[in-house]
Design a protein around this motif. Structure first.
Motif, PDB file in Angstrom:
ATOM      1  N   SER A  49      41.371  49.045  -7.134  1.00 52.01           N
ATOM      2  CA  SER A  49      42.738  48.753  -7.547  1.00 52.01           C
ATOM      3  C   SER A  49      43.200  49.707  -8.633  1.00 52.01           C
ATOM      4  CB  SER A  49      42.774  47.312  -8.075  1.00 52.01           C
ATOM      5  OG  SER A  49      43.994  46.711  -7.783  1.00 52.01           O
ATOM      6  N   ASN A  53      48.419  51.177  -6.194  1.00 51.67           N
ATOM      7  CA  ASN A  53      48.884  49.996  -5.448  1.00 51.67           C
ATOM      8  C   ASN A  53      50.408  49.978  -5.361  1.00 51.67           C
ATOM      9  OD1 ASN A  53      46.202  49.304  -5.746  1.00 51.67           O
ATOM     10  ND2 ASN A  53      46.543  47.352  -6.778  1.00 51.67           N
ATOM     11  N   ARG A 116      43.539  43.809  -4.201  1.00 47.39           N
ATOM     12  CA  ARG A 116      44.746  44.631  -4.145  1.00 47.39           C
ATOM     13  C   ARG A 116      45.895  43.966  -3.392  1.00 47.39           C
ATOM     14  NH1 ARG A 116      43.879  50.302  -1.917  1.00 47.39           N
ATOM     15  NH2 ARG A 116      45.770  50.721  -3.121  1.00 47.39           N
TER      16      ARG A 116
END
Ligand SMILES: Cc1cc2nc3c(=O)[nH]c(=O)nc-3n(C[C@H](O)[C@H](O)[C@H](O)COP(=O)(O)OP(=O)(O)OC[C@H]3O[C@@H](n4cnc5c(N)ncnc54)[C@H](O)[C@@H]3O)c2cc1C
Length: 223
Positions: A49, A53, A116
């Motif tokens: 992550s 993102n 995510r």
């Protein structure tokens, strides 16, 4: 006709997990359902992550994921690969996670998908949790294989009760986001079985999937 998303990870397509993934697609489509997949190994899904993102930025100095997620929710700011996965969740009536149990949990790539894709503002938050969750009305099932035998996964067994091991996923991820959880589908020690036993296991899974939408949810709860 229902919409089913199968999220799957295994590093070997010819694995037993790969066979269960293929069986699920085959059976669900034969039943007339629409099936979409996230084959994370094939997709080379990035499990880590970070700012990638998002296409938007809330705070360029201090990165706090959940604040970026809320900002991205308001400004259509999820990166295309994350947006595509969220849209699959929004589309489905049932999500199946197919994976081998690794260290009593999801393998890293699948856990990274969760980290995510389940995003504050979009998939939870603002009072929308558990029975008031964003995905209320949708069902979720873990289809998981173990290295160990079934007797190792019962109460007072060597590893302890499988439902206790799966509780962080069932309660902390699935029910948290509003899903109703179906009983996990567990296959114990496929590598220790004969070819015929494995074929039987695949047929048992197929049988279950044929009537999966008539199954009641199990209640994980707060205990
Ligand atoms: C990092 C790590 C952590 C782990 N942690 C745990 C843990 O916490 N608890 C635990 O119990 N286990 C653990 N394991 C073991 C792991 O869960 C098992 O190895 C896994 O679940 C077995 O599933 P598989 O798909 O990898 O099997 P495979 O070994 O890929 O498959 C078993 C057999 O099925 C055969 N097969 C494939 N397709 C078919 C088909 N269509 N019909 C018939 N046979 C077929 C394959 O050829 C193979 O011979 C861990 C393993 C690793 C690497």
């Amino acid at each position: 006709m229902m919409n089913v998303l199968v999220v799957y990870w295994h590093p070997e397509p010819r694995s037993f997990n790969g066979a269960m993934f293929n069986k699920a697609i085959e059976v669900l489509e034969a039943e007339g359902h629409q099936v979409k997949t996230s084959n994370l190994h094939q997709m080379k899904f990035d499990p880590v992550s970070g700012r990638h993102n998002f296409t938007t930025t809330n705070d360029a100095v201090f990165f706090k994921q959940q604040l970026e997620e809320m900002h991205a929710t308001e400004h259509q700011g999820f990166s295309p690969e994350i947006e595509a996965e969220i849209q699959k969740l929004e589309w489905c009536d049932l999500v199946i996670f197919q994976f081998p149990l690794w260290w009593f949990g999801m393998p890293a790539m699948l856990k990274g998908w969760v980290d995510r894709v389940f995003a504050m503002g979009r998939t939870y938050g603002g009072g929308r949790f558990y029975q008031d969750g964003v995905y209320q009305g949708k069902k979720a099932m873990l289809s998981v294989t173990m290295g160990g035998p079934e007797e190792a996964y019962i109460k007072d067994g060597w590893n302890g009760d499988l439902n206790g091991i799966l509780r962080p996923i069932h309660r902390g991820i699935l029910e948290f986001n509003g899903f109703s959880v179906l009983a996990p589908h567990a296959v114990f020690g496929p590598a220790r079985k004969t070819e015929q036993e494995r074929i039987t296991d695949l047929e048992i899974y197929a049988q279950r999937l044929r009537s999966i939408f008539s199954e009641p949810a199990i209640h994980i709860g707060q205990y």
